[in-house]
Scaffold this active site. Structure first.
Site, short mmCIF file in Angstrom:
data_model
loop_
_atom_site.label_atom_id
_atom_site.label_comp_id
_atom_site.label_asym_id
_atom_site.label_seq_id
_atom_site.Cartn_x
_atom_site.Cartn_y
_atom_site.Cartn_z
N ASP A 30 -8.50 -32.99 6.30
CA ASP A 30 -9.47 -33.68 5.45
C ASP A 30 -8.77 -34.86 4.78
OD1 ASP A 30 -11.47 -31.87 6.01
OD2 ASP A 30 -11.16 -30.66 4.20
N GLU A 62 -6.64 -28.55 10.25
CA GLU A 62 -6.59 -27.92 8.92
C GLU A 62 -7.51 -26.71 8.82
OE1 GLU A 62 -7.80 -28.74 4.26
OE2 GLU A 62 -7.66 -30.47 5.57
N TYR A 92 0.81 -1.23 0.00
CA TYR A 92 0.00 0.00 0.00
C TYR A 92 0.84 1.28 0.00
CZ TYR A 92 -4.43 -2.39 0.19
OH TYR A 92 -5.52 -3.15 -0.14
#
Length: 353
Positions: A234, A181, A95
């Site tokens: 997962d 996760e 920025y």
């Protein structure tokens, strides 16, 4: 600090010498995204080989002239920050001149390139990453500015500190660390008061692929407490990829592997073999996409899979079934199955790899 300043001065000196000889200045750094430059070591994970192939960022090439200029610009910003002992986030740097940099990802890549070129860990450059990870459980520490943080008595998670290097006085009675996760699973375990029920533990989530600070914190906790670290992912190629990043590191950050990886991390779940063992209904599983197939095939070829026969077996089960499952699939057995049955049984009876 003097090491960083000296390294930057050496780079600029090289640029000036080239100009004095009427040559186009060139910045040279190791090619950090090429698997041929990476070796696997059990004790460290993925790391860069000595004498690996380099890439040049030339000032006289239309393809790389802008990148050359941006690298010098960010080097000058780092130099000033180290000199004045001030810090900025990667976002602050972007920025400071959005038109010049074009995108945040350009800044992120250049900062990693600079770290690789100078051969100095990124956190020594006074550039902080914006943190997205959370930590909760039996842990307290003091931040660099003296703020005391107690994760134990908090009903909500604490954001992973943006300057992990600066935290001190870490204390914990935790018996293990659980890396989760996804944020949703992490929040669910928090609501179930999991970190107090089984035995005191520390829970961390990188909310997907972990950022640098989350990885640094996992490593710092391992160095401080030397307690077992388990992962809950997962049962899909993406989950395995994330587990590998924590355990073995990533190709793009292999030049910093010594500070980031924890090769003793265990894969607790969700294992592809668990789906059969728990009689999870096939309708609750998700079919593979072409992307999943490609990702799994690439993971199976990696050097660290060869020395993990049990992992190899699990990945073969996944490849044969072409089905994947999210951790939430356990709610099909009962709403609190994960915290009441699955995790306590795994931790008690040793169901990890």
């Amino acid at each position: 600090s003097s090491e960083v300043l000296e390294a930057i001065e050496n780079v600029i000196e090289g640029v000036l010498q080239s100009l004095a000889q009427n040559k186009a200045p060139v910045l040279t750094l190791a090619n950090r995204t090429d698997w041929r430059n990476i070796e696997f070591k059990d004790s460290v994970g993925l790391q860069m080989i000595p004498g690996c192939t380099a890439k040049q960022i030339r000032s006289d090439s239309p393809q790389s002239a802008k990148r050359f200029a941006l690298m010098l610009k960010i080097l000058s910003m780092i130099y000033k920050m180290v000199q004045s002992n001030t810090y900025a986030t990667k976002r602050d740097i972007y920025y400071s001149d959005t038109l010049l940099f074009g995108s945040q990802s350009v800044v992120d890549q250049i900062i990693n390139d600079i770290s690789c070129m100078l051969k100095i860990p990124r956190r020594s450059h006074h550039v902080l990453s914006t943190t997205k990870g959370f930590v909760a459980g039996n842990l307290s520490y003091t931040e660099e500015d003296g703020t005391k943080v107690n994760c134990t008595c908090s009903a909500t998670a604490v954001t992973v500190p943006s300057n992990v290097q600066g935290i001190k006085n870490l204390t914990s009675r935790a018996k293990f660390i659980l890396i989760v996760e996804k944020d949703a699973t992490f929040q669910r375990l928090l609501d179930d008061d999991f970190f107090n029920k089984v035995s005191p533990c520390i829970m961390i989530t990188g909310r997907g692929i972990p950022d640098l600070n989350t990885r640094l914190l996992v490593r710092k906790l391992w160095d401080s407490f030397q307690i077992p670290i388990f992962t809950l992912m997962d049962a899909d190629p993406h989950g395995v990829e994330i587990l590998c990043v924590y355990k073995y590191g990533s190709v793009s950050m292999s030049f910093e592997a010594h500070h980031l990886t924890v090769p003793s991390i265990k894969w607790l779940g969700l294992l592809p073999s668990d789906l059969e063992r728990l009689n999870i209904c096939k309708d609750a599983l998700i079919p593979f996409t072409k992307q999943d197939e490609n990702k799994l095939a690439s993971i199976q070829k990696r050097p660290y899979i060869a020395c993990q026969p049990l992992w190899k077996k699990e990945l073969e089960i996944m490849a044969a079934s072409k089905l994947k499952a999210e951790i939430q699939v356990l709610t099909s057995l009962s709403s609190d199955y994960l915290s009441r049955v699955y995790l306590p049984n795994k931790l008690q009876f040793g169901g990890w790899l």
